[in-house]
Write a protein that holds these residues in place. Structure first.
Motif, PDB file in Angstrom:
ATOM      1  N   TYR A  27       0.755  -1.244   0.025  1.00 10.27           N
ATOM      2  CA  TYR A  27       0.132   0.061  -0.069  1.00 10.27           C
ATOM      3  C   TYR A  27       0.884   1.214   0.033  1.00 10.27           C
ATOM      4  O   TYR A  27       0.540   2.200  -0.834  1.00 10.27           O
ATOM      5  CB  TYR A  27      -1.092   0.079   1.326  1.00 10.27           C
ATOM      6  CG  TYR A  27      -2.013   1.134   1.342  1.00 10.27           C
ATOM      7  CD1 TYR A  27      -3.053   1.092   0.738  1.00 10.27           C
ATOM      8  CD2 TYR A  27      -1.705   2.308   2.240  1.00 10.27           C
ATOM      9  CE1 TYR A  27      -4.116   2.224   0.730  1.00 10.27           C
ATOM     10  CE2 TYR A  27      -2.500   3.340   2.195  1.00 10.27           C
ATOM     11  CZ  TYR A  27      -3.744   3.053   1.458  1.00 10.27           C
ATOM     12  OH  TYR A  27      -4.710   4.172   1.570  1.00 10.27           O
ATOM     13  N   GLY A 173      -2.134  -5.003  -1.488  1.00 12.14           N
ATOM     14  CA  GLY A 173      -2.116  -3.729  -0.823  1.00 12.14           C
ATOM     15  C   GLY A 173      -1.646  -2.477  -1.993  1.00 12.14           C
ATOM     16  O   GLY A 173      -2.352  -1.459  -1.778  1.00 12.14           O
ATOM     17  N   TYR A 174      -0.839  -3.001  -2.698  1.00 12.77           N
ATOM     18  CA  TYR A 174      -0.318  -2.039  -4.201  1.00 12.77           C
ATOM     19  C   TYR A 174      -1.918  -1.512  -4.856  1.00 12.77           C
ATOM     20  O   TYR A 174      -2.108  -0.676  -5.198  1.00 12.77           O
ATOM     21  CB  TYR A 174       0.409  -2.638  -4.835  1.00 12.77           C
ATOM     22  CG  TYR A 174       1.070  -1.589  -6.048  1.00 12.77           C
ATOM     23  CD1 TYR A 174       2.152  -1.006  -5.742  1.00 12.77           C
ATOM     24  CD2 TYR A 174       0.443  -1.526  -7.212  1.00 12.77           C
ATOM     25  CE1 TYR A 174       2.298   0.073  -6.747  1.00 12.77           C
ATOM     26  CE2 TYR A 174       0.794  -0.596  -8.325  1.00 12.77           C
ATOM     27  CZ  TYR A 174       1.793   0.238  -7.882  1.00 12.77           C
ATOM     28  OH  TYR A 174       2.346   1.019  -9.077  1.00 12.77           O
ATOM     29  N   ILE A 176      -5.156  -1.828  -3.994  1.00  9.41           N
ATOM     30  CA  ILE A 176      -5.578  -0.977  -3.086  1.00  9.41           C
ATOM     31  C   ILE A 176      -5.560   0.268  -3.179  1.00  9.41           C
ATOM     32  O   ILE A 176      -6.529   1.106  -3.573  1.00  9.41           O
ATOM     33  CB  ILE A 176      -5.958  -1.714  -1.497  1.00  9.41           C
ATOM     34  CG1 ILE A 176      -6.532  -3.029  -1.669  1.00  9.41           C
ATOM     35  CG2 ILE A 176      -6.784  -0.654  -0.907  1.00  9.41           C
ATOM     36  CD1 ILE A 176      -6.366  -3.553  -0.225  1.00  9.41           C
ATOM     37  N   TYR A 177      -4.564   0.810  -3.008  1.00  6.09           N
ATOM     38  CA  TYR A 177      -4.009   2.044  -3.131  1.00  6.09           C
ATOM     39  C   TYR A 177      -4.026   2.713  -4.544  1.00  6.09           C
ATOM     40  O   TYR A 177      -4.626   3.891  -4.828  1.00  6.09           O
ATOM     41  CB  TYR A 177      -2.693   2.491  -2.275  1.00  6.09           C
ATOM     42  CG  TYR A 177      -2.415   3.948  -2.408  1.00  6.09           C
ATOM     43  CD1 TYR A 177      -2.903   4.705  -1.446  1.00  6.09           C
ATOM     44  CD2 TYR A 177      -1.627   4.728  -3.496  1.00  6.09           C
ATOM     45  CE1 TYR A 177      -2.520   6.281  -1.497  1.00  6.09           C
ATOM     46  CE2 TYR A 177      -1.292   6.102  -3.685  1.00  6.09           C
ATOM     47  CZ  TYR A 177      -2.075   6.590  -2.779  1.00  6.09           C
ATOM     48  OH  TYR A 177      -1.599   8.230  -2.814  1.00  6.09           O
TER      49      TYR A 177
END
Length: 337
Positions: A27, A173-174, A176-177
């Motif tokens: 993220y 996580g990457y 989602i952001y």
């Protein structure tokens, strides 16, 4: 049986920790790379994590080597050959540089995070970022077959690594952001309920895999695979819940403690845990079976935490380690201390 069941529930409940770490790392990797040069940030993170990993190795290797010498002496084995074999394990290239298990298995996720970052960076550089999550999920499914679902296929290689685990959670996580998903605060109760539901499902899934479809019973041992399908569900739901409550805990001391001590405690705790466990084994030789007592299980974790904190503070006073990485102390600094 009751002790094994308690440990099984604890092991299962806590299994989200490292996947959550990977997700958070992915993220913030997305946050930093979308606001600046991905190459510069990648180099910065790889340098920092490598230095922390090196520090963990430098701190752990002498302690584990000393344990090998003591054990060889107690068993009347050749000390020199035992030391040579142990050192050979320490410098095994693939275990040292990729799997991160040559000295301490606890440190495995540090090199795994480095390679996860590199894999994400390669996808971005090759304009394949749109396929990042499907690609990482495909590798993760192979990892699950070699971890919790070994009854379906035999994976003939080690799968707890960057490619099969770290890559997926970091990519999640990457994703989602980079897709600007900001969970609504008014749905935080729903996200919390989902987290609890998936947590229960996680326990049930692992119980079925470890006991219900096998000949094993809880009294025979604790089923503890690395990760299963529900691990991703409970980790994701918890991550989303916390995104919906960005101010949770902000007015407490936890954020400050985490920033100051969390990384240092984790990196320094493997040798502390090793010493405590060996001390418990030594006492059993004199008839004190404390490792089979409830008191031992209640004390071991806080004792490891406190010991690791003490070691970290001591080393930090020598300016050998900081949150941003590890550096050898200068001779003048050591003399001054």
């Amino acid at each position: 049986m009751y002790g094994n069941m308690a440990n099984f529930v604890l092991e299962t409940t806590a299994r989200f920790a490292v996947p959550f770490f990977f997700m958070a790392s992915g993220y913030f990797f997305a946050l930093k790379t979308t606001r600046g040069d991905p190459t510069d940030y990648l180099i910065k993170r790889v340098t920092s994590i490598t230095s922390l990993y090196a520090f963990g190795l430098v701190l752990s290797a002498p302690v584990f080597l000393a344990g090998t010498i003591v054990r060889a002496s107690a068993e009347n084995r050749a000390i020199t050959s035992s030391v040579v074999l142990k050192v050979a394990e320490f410098v095994s290239p693939i275990e040292l540089l990729y799997y991160g298990t040559s000295v301490s298995e606890i440190l495995w996720f540090l090199p795994a995070l480095i390679f996860s970052y590199v894999l994400i960076y390669l996808c971005i550089a090759s304009t394949m970022s749109a396929y990042l999550l499907p690609i990482s999920l495909g590798f993760h499914l192979v990892g699950l077959l070699g971890s919790g679902y070994t009854m379906f296929v035999d994976i003939p290689f080690e799968i707890r690594s960057a490619l099969f685990f770290g890559f997926f959670y970091t990519s999640l996580g990457y994703y989602i952001y980079s897709h600007e998903w900001q969970p609504a605060p008014e749905r935080s109760t729903l996200y919390l309920g989902t987290t609890i539901l998936f947590g229960v499902l996680h326990i049930g899934e692992r119980y079925v895999l470890g006991y219900a479809i096998t000949d094993q019973t809880v009294s025979q041992g604790i089923y503890a695979p690395s990760y299963t399908i529900a691990t991703a569900l409970v980790t994701l739901s918890l991550f989303v819940f916390l995104l919906s409550r960005p101010n949770l805990g902000r007015d407490t001391a936890l954020p400050v403690w985490g920033k100051k001590y969390a990384v240092g405690i984790y990196v320094t705790h493997p040798p502390v845990l090793f010493i405590l466990e060996k001390a418990g084994e030594s006492l059993s030789l004199f008839g004190h079976e404390i490792q089979n007592t409830i008191l031992w299980h209640l004390v071991l974790t806080p004792a490891t935490f406190a010991g690791a904190l003490l070691v970290y503070l001591s080393v930090r006073n020598l300016r050998a380690i900081e949150i941003d990485g590890f550096s050898l102390p200068r001779s003048r600094q050591i003399r001054n201390k």
